[in-house]
Design an enzyme around this catalytic site. Structure first.
Site, PDB file in Angstrom:
ATOM      1  N   LYS A 183      -1.661 -21.724 -11.708  1.00 49.46           N
ATOM      2  CA  LYS A 183      -0.769 -20.740 -10.835  1.00 49.46           C
ATOM      3  C   LYS A 183       0.366 -21.468 -10.599  1.00 49.46           C
ATOM      4  O   LYS A 183       0.232 -22.427 -11.132  1.00 49.46           O
ATOM      5  CB  LYS A 183      -0.914 -19.898  -9.390  1.00 49.46           C
ATOM      6  CG  LYS A 183      -1.987 -18.724  -9.677  1.00 49.46           C
ATOM      7  CD  LYS A 183      -1.497 -17.499  -9.317  1.00 49.46           C
ATOM      8  CE  LYS A 183      -2.391 -15.880 -10.442  1.00 49.46           C
ATOM      9  NZ  LYS A 183      -3.460 -15.494 -10.201  1.00 49.46           N
TER      10      LYS A 183
HETATM   11  C1  LIG Z   1      -4.294 -14.696  -9.256  1.00 50.70           C
HETATM   12  C2  LIG Z   1      -3.848 -13.357  -8.537  1.00 50.70           C
HETATM   13  C3  LIG Z   1      -4.403 -12.961  -7.693  1.00 50.70           C
HETATM   14  C4  LIG Z   1      -5.829 -13.867  -7.192  1.00 50.70           C
HETATM   15  O1  LIG Z   1      -5.629 -15.104  -6.317  1.00 50.70           O
HETATM   16  P1  LIG Z   1      -7.009 -15.255  -6.631  1.00 50.70           P
HETATM   17  O2  LIG Z   1      -6.013 -16.691  -5.892  1.00 50.70           O
HETATM   18  O3  LIG Z   1      -7.643 -15.648  -8.199  1.00 50.70           O
HETATM   19  O4  LIG Z   1      -8.063 -15.008  -6.207  1.00 50.70           O
HETATM   20  C5  LIG Z   1      -4.168 -11.733  -7.233  1.00 50.70           C
HETATM   21  N1  LIG Z   1      -3.262 -10.954  -7.966  1.00 50.70           N
HETATM   22  C6  LIG Z   1      -2.542 -11.335  -8.623  1.00 50.70           C
HETATM   23  C7  LIG Z   1      -1.898 -10.802  -9.640  1.00 50.70           C
HETATM   24  C8  LIG Z   1      -3.346 -12.397  -9.621  1.00 50.70           C
HETATM   25  O5  LIG Z   1      -2.442 -12.702 -10.704  1.00 50.70           O
END
Ligand SMILES: *Cc1c(COP(=O)(O)O)cnc(C)c1O
Length: 375
Positions: free
Chosen positions: A181
């Site tokens: 991210k």
């Molecule tokens: C990555 C993501 C999440 C969840 O995050 P994690 O840290 O991977 O649990 C939730 N919603 C979206 C749209 C994502 O891309």
């Protein structure tokens, strides 16, 4: 040319040093580093922030803290990562798959309005690819129908909306800090809100529901006479994760400007390409997590993906709509007009801070070749 990755955890010497500092202390759990990271995130958002183990847990705990659970319905766009749906389902509630708006890829509020029932308790707008769509419209909608808003801002760390950071305004805003991210703490997530009762609930529920355990751990103590009033989870963040996240946050300007500069470069190169369209994001405001293009319907996507992968260019699909997944299919069997129209034609091109403009030149010229060879 060096290997092109679709996404990448961009970690440097500072993160390694920070992790070593934690390892050398001999305390890896939730302590001083998490406390400091929460303070720094609170400064960043100018709002209280609580860290948890990942973004999915952030969404689940936010819903539960808002008393959304068994039998309740949450409006959410089908075109999202399955994490949004699973978080709602983990809270015991029902994710109601909604359509998307074609220009913003945000939740379609007309479709959402049609899906309101007496059980609807919340709406979860997903900031797809880092853009927030009509967020003001979402809040007007929530007021009209008396709903909580839990923003899935997993893609939008650092994005600005009408002069404010995403997270600085709104009801409850959840971020992911997973490896790929906009910034990462290895795994990780956080909840940003001004609602003190949500903050208190989340701080307890991330530590098995043990009351006031967060404060105890931050002062290096434990509760030996604890009380537990409700279900909790082991969803806290560790000091190792926070140490990585603190460095990434301190260097966020680098991550942000790389992502924005590269996205603008993609836009410049792709403007001239026939048979594709790009979403209308202003990359001075949006910090893109992924770079998604829409192919004209006559292009065979799987054939194009194969062409690109033969050139060692990984491309992706974000996402298969959740209403097409076995587990969530029964929730909403209707078709979703716009989602069905575009989801088969979306393609994600490589984007992370270590991509170069030269990489993008090669990616785009290969894409053009792939489209020519697609017939
Ligand atoms: C990555 C993501 C999440 C969840 O995050 P994690 O840290 O991977 O649990 C939730 N919603 C979206 C749209 C994502 O891309």
């Amino acid at each position: 040319m060096s290997e092109i990755r679709l996404s990448k955890s961009c970690i440097g010497a500072e993160e390694k040093t920070a992790v070593m500092r934690v390892l050398d202390k001999g305390f890896l759990g939730m302590g001083q580093e998490v406390m400091a990271f929460e303070e720094e995130l609170s400064d960043f958002f100018n709002r209280p922030t609580v860290c948890v183990v990942n973004g999915t847990a952030a969404l689940q705990l936010a819903l539960e803290a808002a008393d959304i659970g068994v039998g309740d319905e949450v409006l959410v766009q089908s075109l999202t990562y399955v994490a949004s749906f699973q978080a709602i389902s983990a809270a015991g509630a029902i994710p109601v798959a909604c359509d998307v708006n074609l220009s913003t890829v945000g939740i379609d509020l007309d479709d959402a309005a049609n899906k309101i029932t007496s059980k609807t308790k919340a709406i979860m707008p997903v900031h797809y690819a880092g853009g927030v769509g009509d967020l003001e419209g979402v809040y007007d909608f929530s007021k009209k129908y008396g709903l909580r808003v839990i923003e899935d801002a997993a893609h939008a760390f650092g994005t600005m909306y009408k002069g404010s950071k995403v997270g600085n305004l709104g009801d409850i805003v959840c971020f992911s800090l997973d490896g790929i991210k906009n910034i990462t703490s290895g795994e990780g997530g956080c909840i940003v809100t001004n609602d003190q009762s949500i903050l208190d609930r989340v701080k307890d529920s991330r530590l098995l529901g043990v009351k006031k355990d967060s404060e105890k751990r931050f002062s290096g103590k434990r509760s030996w006479d604890p009380d537990v009033e409700r279900q909790g989870w082991r969803y806290h963040m560790s000091d190792i994760m926070a140490a990585i996240g603190r460095v990434q946050l301190a260097n966020f300007d680098y991550h942000k400007s790389q992502r924005q500069t590269l996205a603008k470069y993609y836009v410049k190169k792709l403007k001239e390409v026939d048979s594709i369209s790009i979403f209308d994001h202003d990359y001075n405001d949006v910090v893109p997590h992924i770079f998604v293009i829409q192919l004209d319907p006559e292009i065979d996507r799987m054939k194009l993906i194969k062409f690109m992968s033969d050139k060692d260019i990984p491309v992706g699909i974000h996402y298969k709509p959740n209403h097409e997944l076995s587990y969530f299919r029964n929730v909403n069997i209707e078709s979703l007009k716009n989602t069905d129209l575009i989801s088969g034609h979306l393609l994600t091109l490589p984007l992370h801070p270590e991509i170069t403009e030269k990489n993008i030149d090669w990616i785009v010229s290969s894409l053009i070749m792939g489209i020519k060879n697609n017939a």
